[in-house]
Design an enzyme around this catalytic site. Sequence first.
Site, PDB file in Angstrom:
ATOM      1  N   GLU A 237     -80.452   0.997 -20.497  1.00 23.89           N
ATOM      2  CA  GLU A 237     -79.788  -0.137 -19.858  1.00 23.89           C
ATOM      3  C   GLU A 237     -78.940   0.438 -18.735  1.00 23.89           C
ATOM      4  O   GLU A 237     -78.566   1.604 -18.780  1.00 23.89           O
ATOM      5  CB  GLU A 237     -78.901  -0.880 -20.868  1.00 23.89           C
ATOM      6  CG  GLU A 237     -77.489  -0.312 -21.076  1.00 23.89           C
ATOM      7  CD  GLU A 237     -77.475   1.072 -21.716  1.00 23.89           C
ATOM      8  OE1 GLU A 237     -78.435   1.404 -22.440  1.00 23.89           O
ATOM      9  OE2 GLU A 237     -76.511   1.833 -21.481  1.00 23.89           O
TER      10      GLU A 237
ATOM     11  N   SER B  82     -65.805  10.444 -11.475  1.00 20.12           N
ATOM     12  CA  SER B  82     -67.041  10.377 -12.263  1.00 20.12           C
ATOM     13  C   SER B  82     -68.308  10.161 -11.446  1.00 20.12           C
ATOM     14  O   SER B  82     -69.399  10.464 -11.900  1.00 20.12           O
ATOM     15  CB  SER B  82     -66.914   9.294 -13.329  1.00 20.12           C
ATOM     16  OG  SER B  82     -66.559   8.071 -12.723  1.00 20.12           O
TER      17      SER B  82
ATOM     18  N   LYS C 181     -73.289  10.661 -15.446  1.00 19.25           N
ATOM     19  CA  LYS C 181     -74.270  10.098 -16.378  1.00 19.25           C
ATOM     20  C   LYS C 181     -75.377  11.078 -16.741  1.00 19.25           C
ATOM     21  O   LYS C 181     -75.905  11.056 -17.853  1.00 19.25           O
ATOM     22  CB  LYS C 181     -74.890   8.836 -15.777  1.00 19.25           C
ATOM     23  CG  LYS C 181     -73.921   7.661 -15.656  1.00 19.25           C
ATOM     24  CD  LYS C 181     -73.557   7.103 -17.012  1.00 19.25           C
ATOM     25  CE  LYS C 181     -72.723   5.833 -16.901  1.00 19.25           C
ATOM     26  NZ  LYS C 181     -72.193   5.421 -18.229  1.00 19.25           N
TER      27      LYS C 181
END
Lengths: 407, 267
Positions: free
Chosen positions: A121, A388, A99
């Site tokens: 969010e 990830s 991210k």
Amino acid sequence: MTVRLDAETLANIPDERGHFGPYGGRFVSETLMSSLLELEAQYEKLKNDPRFQEEFDQDLADYVGRPSPLYFAEHLTRKVGGAKIYLKREDLNHTGAHKVNNTIGQALLAKYLGKPRIIAETGAGQHGVASATVAARLGLECVVYMGAEDVQRQALNVYRMKLLGATVKPVTSGTRTLKDAMNEALRDWVTNVDDTFYIIGTVAGPHPYPKLVRDFQSVIGREARLQCLEKEGRLPDALVACVGGGSNAMGLFYPFIEDANVKMYGVEAGGHGLSTGQHAAPLCAGRPGVLHGNRTYLMEDDNGQIMATHSISAGLDYPGVGPEHSWLKDIGRANYVSATDEEALSAFHTLTRVEGIMPALESSHAIAYAMKLAGEMDRDQVIVVNLSGRGDKDIHTVANLDGIDLF
Amino acid sequence: MSRITSCLSALKDAGKAALIPYVTAGDPNPSATVGIMHTLVEAGADIIELGVPFSDPMADGPVIQLACERALEHGTSLRDVLNMVAEFREKDQKTPVVLMGYLNPVEAMGMDHFIEKAKQAGVDGVLTVDLPPEEADEVVPVFREAGLDAIFLLAPTTTNERIKSAVAHGSGYIYYVSLKGVTGSSALNIEDVSQQLTRIRSLTDMPVGVGFGIKDAESAAAVSKVADGVIVGSALVNTIAENADSSESMHEKVKSLIGSMRSAMDQ
């Protein structure tokens, strides 16, 4: 439908209004349109500005710790007994997931646009943490919207965000998960549009977000491509990544999109199983609709109401998906499959035990499918899986499922 | 001339602004909606905006979100809303009805099918919050052909260029969102609204309704001095919610809120 994915075609995807074939676009209320148009114009300008790119690359290297390794999971490969499994180690990034690649990029945009306040969010909390992190570093005010249910199941990340100086606002409307957090972030943005930059965490939302998040995350695939060529002397046969909104998958897939021999598998959250209806797999079991500013595959009922989703992993618990994935599905360039809660949990334990790597529950879905796929492939073939994120944040969930009370 | 256009032009000739209340269909329950619509007209409403409930009303504040949730708990679908309009039309052929909502329920029904059914039911206009003019190229001609007005939003952030585009696509009236925010936000600034309306009017002759932040007779009267239409939503929906237990007192309170706005506007 066959689309030749050459450089020329790809240069026009998305088109100037943000359409990936019939998907994407800009479906928002009028108040946000001027901000989106401004963001698009600034992004198109900055994207080709060497100063901006240099700053982005420098941050990825020195702050995030890129390039992330491409690790040959020899023990997992041996256990499965098929294709060689490589893991793209996004879990080793600063903050523990892919991210941050995107939040670094968007925070830089916020800085260039002169916006002192950012909002985000978050589902699993990884994007929230990554946003709070860049905000702390750049001295920006940061507000993170998180579904009340996710605040409960991701308490560790909530505390991390608070330590970083962010305000976490639990969202109690609707299903109290990621989609409702996104609704609330959009409501904040429409109210504070003058001074606020909305850092969307995935390749969804109104144009230009799906494109710019893809561009920022594409560093994953660019690195993996070079690393695979170095280690194997050739490109991988298959790519595997989990898909909630789909940013880690898009980041891995995109630089390989013209390589027709590289198969792509996006793994959605199968929850309790597709047949139960309790899952979060719009590409496998949904249909196209409009939500959160874009046209894409959704989980909706016959009346067009968005359905509650279920997944063991908060980060995949979302009824929509990035519009580019919808397009890649329709044209047959990528395959979308699913892994159940149980399969993901089992993969979590397997990878932890055989490789000493604890994957996030999101990434565990990709591991689960990759193990299945590798078993069906030859030993000289190569799979690259996007690992990830790391699993520390999920220890509570895993312990609960195993019947262990940690605190 | 559409029912909306003739309504607004008659009011203009009489030197009046239109009073346009919004209610969410199916709130507090589906059987109450048609009765509430008739009460609104009795109390002085000129046009009714009927909200189509949606699970994810991104442009709405808490009051209308909760109204949507209540309506959806009763399973209120777009088809149900169209049936309510048809039932309303049995007694009222005069008051224009505008459906207001989000795109997904309409697309789930199928745009062509929706337009056909909306026309049959007696709907006059459609306002789709998340459908800006640039995504509406294909549907606007279909609306026109069916004689339905497509109503678009303008906001304080809208550029002149986009005003021209909204006006070119839309018909009936333009809905000016008076402030940056969601429905039910704090009071509007009448000076700002007045300035923005001057800007909008320099670009179009289309009637302009103003909504967001109008909550009582005083704010309705102030807006009616500068706008062609006064749109009241959250304050009304809140009144309905607070009196949902007793149908009688709900109708009374609705009548008194809308009636007080009407008389303040007409003074």
